[in-house]
Design an enzyme around this catalytic site. Structure first.
Site, PDB file in Angstrom:
ATOM      1  N   ASP A   2       0.845  -1.193   0.000  1.00 53.92           N
ATOM      2  CA  ASP A   2       0.000   0.000   0.000  1.00 53.92           C
ATOM      3  C   ASP A   2       0.879   1.240   0.000  1.00 53.92           C
ATOM      4  O   ASP A   2       1.976   1.226   0.575  1.00 53.92           O
ATOM      5  CB  ASP A   2      -0.929  -0.019   1.226  1.00 53.92           C
ATOM      6  CG  ASP A   2      -2.137   0.886   1.035  1.00 53.92           C
ATOM      7  OD1 ASP A   2      -2.306   1.438  -0.070  1.00 53.92           O
ATOM      8  OD2 ASP A   2      -2.899   1.040   1.996  1.00 53.92           O
ATOM      9  N   HIS A  19       2.667   2.787  -9.094  1.00 55.81           N
ATOM     10  CA  HIS A  19       2.482   1.330  -9.220  1.00 55.81           C
ATOM     11  C   HIS A  19       3.701   0.687  -9.895  1.00 55.81           C
ATOM     12  O   HIS A  19       4.102  -0.417  -9.536  1.00 55.81           O
ATOM     13  CB  HIS A  19       1.212   1.017 -10.010  1.00 55.81           C
ATOM     14  CG  HIS A  19      -0.047   1.417  -9.292  1.00 55.81           C
ATOM     15  ND1 HIS A  19      -0.258   1.142  -7.956  1.00 55.81           N
ATOM     16  CD2 HIS A  19      -1.155   2.086  -9.708  1.00 55.81           C
ATOM     17  CE1 HIS A  19      -1.440   1.610  -7.595  1.00 55.81           C
ATOM     18  NE2 HIS A  19      -2.008   2.195  -8.628  1.00 55.81           N
ATOM     19  N   LEU A 113      11.047 -21.050  -3.265  1.00 60.64           N
ATOM     20  CA  LEU A 113      10.029 -20.156  -2.711  1.00 60.64           C
ATOM     21  C   LEU A 113       8.680 -20.334  -3.415  1.00 60.64           C
ATOM     22  O   LEU A 113       8.612 -20.373  -4.637  1.00 60.64           O
ATOM     23  CB  LEU A 113      10.493 -18.699  -2.884  1.00 60.64           C
ATOM     24  CG  LEU A 113       9.470 -17.611  -2.526  1.00 60.64           C
ATOM     25  CD1 LEU A 113       9.236 -17.547  -1.020  1.00 60.64           C
ATOM     26  CD2 LEU A 113       9.925 -16.243  -3.040  1.00 60.64           C
TER      27      LEU A 113
HETATM   28  C1  IPE Z   1      -1.048   0.112  -3.997  1.00 57.83           C
HETATM   29  O1  IPE Z   1      -1.169   1.301  -3.340  1.00 57.83           O
HETATM   30  C2  IPE Z   1      -2.192  -0.827  -3.828  1.00 57.83           C
HETATM   31  C3  IPE Z   1      -2.584  -1.502  -5.092  1.00 57.83           C
HETATM   32  C4  IPE Z   1      -3.844  -1.607  -5.469  1.00 57.83           C
HETATM   33  C5  IPE Z   1      -1.565  -2.092  -5.938  1.00 57.83           C
HETATM   34  P1  IPE Z   1      -2.385   2.326  -3.507  1.00 57.83           P
HETATM   35  O2  IPE Z   1      -2.690   2.513  -4.941  1.00 57.83           O
HETATM   36  O3  IPE Z   1      -3.521   1.883  -2.656  1.00 57.83           O
HETATM   37  O4  IPE Z   1      -1.718   3.638  -2.906  1.00 57.83           O
HETATM   38  P2  IPE Z   1      -2.380   4.776  -2.022  1.00 57.83           P
HETATM   39  O5  IPE Z   1      -3.088   4.120  -0.879  1.00 57.83           O
HETATM   40  O6  IPE Z   1      -3.298   5.529  -2.914  1.00 57.83           O
HETATM   41  O7  IPE Z   1      -1.210   5.598  -1.561  1.00 57.83           O
HETATM   42 MG    MG Z   2      -4.107   2.328  -0.745  1.00 56.86          MG
END
Ligand code: IPE
Ligand code: MG
Length: 225
Positions: A2, A19, A113
C-alpha cells in the site's frame, strides 16, 4: 502493498508511476525472500474492491501483472520460484486469465520459494467460493460437511495445502487487513510500517522479520518454558 499512489503524489506524478515503482519493490522483496530461504510469500497486488478505481488505473494494474510475469519469468525460474496467482476469475477477461495462468504455470515445476500473487483477490469471496466448492463436492459425499473442521476447510481455499501466514506486513501506516487472507490470518503476527510500498526494500523487510522474531506467539495458549 500500500502507498503507491501517495508515493507518486509526493513526486507530482500520476498514480500509475507509483504502481510501476511498486513493481520494482516486489522484485527486491522476492529476491530477499529467496536469499533467506522463505517458504511462502504472498503479495497482495489487486483486490476485488480495487475495481472501484478509475478504469485507466485498473487497466494499468492488469497490464502491470502481465508485464511483471513476462519480464521476471527467466529470473523466477533461475531462482527456482513457484508462482501461483490466487484470486477469483470474476470480471477478468478469459484470454487475460489464460495468459497469466500460463505464465505462472511455467514455474510449476519449481521447488523453492512459493510465491502467491493475490490478484483479483478478496478474503470474503475466497471463503464463499470455498463453501460453494465444498457444497458441490458434498452432493456425492455428504460426510465432507459432517466431518468439516477448520483444518479441512482450508483445503477449499485458494491457499489449499499451504501453511497459514506467520507474518503480515502492511505498508503506508494503515491499520487494517483490507480483506486479505481473512481465514488464514487468524494467528498471524501483524507488522505495520509507515514506509510507502515503493520505498519498501530489503532492509525494511529484514526489520519486519527481526520484529517478528521478537514476538511471543502463544496461539491462544500460555507461554511454555
Ligand atoms: C497500492 O497502493 C495498492 C494496489 C492496489 C496495488 P495504492 O494505490 O492503494 O496507494 P495509495 O493508498 O493511494 O497511496
Ligand atoms: Mg491504498
Amino acid at each position: 502493498m500500500d502507498g503507491n499512489g501517495r508515493w507518486a503524489a509526493k513526486r507530482h506524478r500520476p498514480r500509475v508511476y507509483g504502481h510501476r515503482a511498486g513493481a520494482r519493490a516486489v522484485r527486491k522483496v522476492v529476491e530477499l525472500a529467496t536469499e533467506i530461504k522463505l517458504g511462502y510469500l504472498t503479495i497482495y497486488a489487486f483486490s476485488t474492491e480495487n475495481w472501484k478505481r478509475p478504469a485507466n488505473e485498473v487497466q494499468a494494474l492488469l497490464k502491470l501483472l502481465k508485464d511483471y510475469l513476462i519480464k521476471e519469468l527467466p529470473e523466477l525460474n533461475r531462482e527456482n520460484i513457484k508462482v501461483r496467482i490466487i484470486g477469483t476469475q470474476d470480471r477478468l477477461d478469459p484470454s487475460y486469465l489464460t495468459e497469466i495462468h500460463q505464465l505462472a504455470g511455467e514455474t510449476a515445476q519449481n521447488t523453492g520459494l512459493n510465491l502467491n500473487i493475490a490478484f483479483n483477490y478478496g478474503g470474503r469471496l475466497e471463503i464463499i467460493e470455498g463453501i460453494k466448492k465444498l457444497f458441490q463436492e458434498s452432493k456425492n459425499n455428504p460426510e465432507l460437511v459432517d466431518n468439516l473442521t477448520p483444518q479441512t476447510f482450508g483445503n477449499y481455499l485458494y491457499t489449499a495445502g499451504q501453511p497459514d501466514p506467520d507474518l503480515i506486513i502492511r505498508t503506508s501506516g494503515e491499520y487494517r487487513l483490507s480483506n486479505f487472507l481473512l481465514w488464514q490470518s487468524a494467528y498471524a503476527e501483524i507488522y505495520i510500517t509507515e514506509t510507502l510500498w515503493p520505498d519498501f526494500d530489503k532492509v525494511e523487510f529484514l526489520k519486519a522479520i527481526i520484529d517478528f522474531q521478537g514476538r511471543k506467539r502463544r496461539f491462544g495458549g500460555i507461554e511454555s518454558e
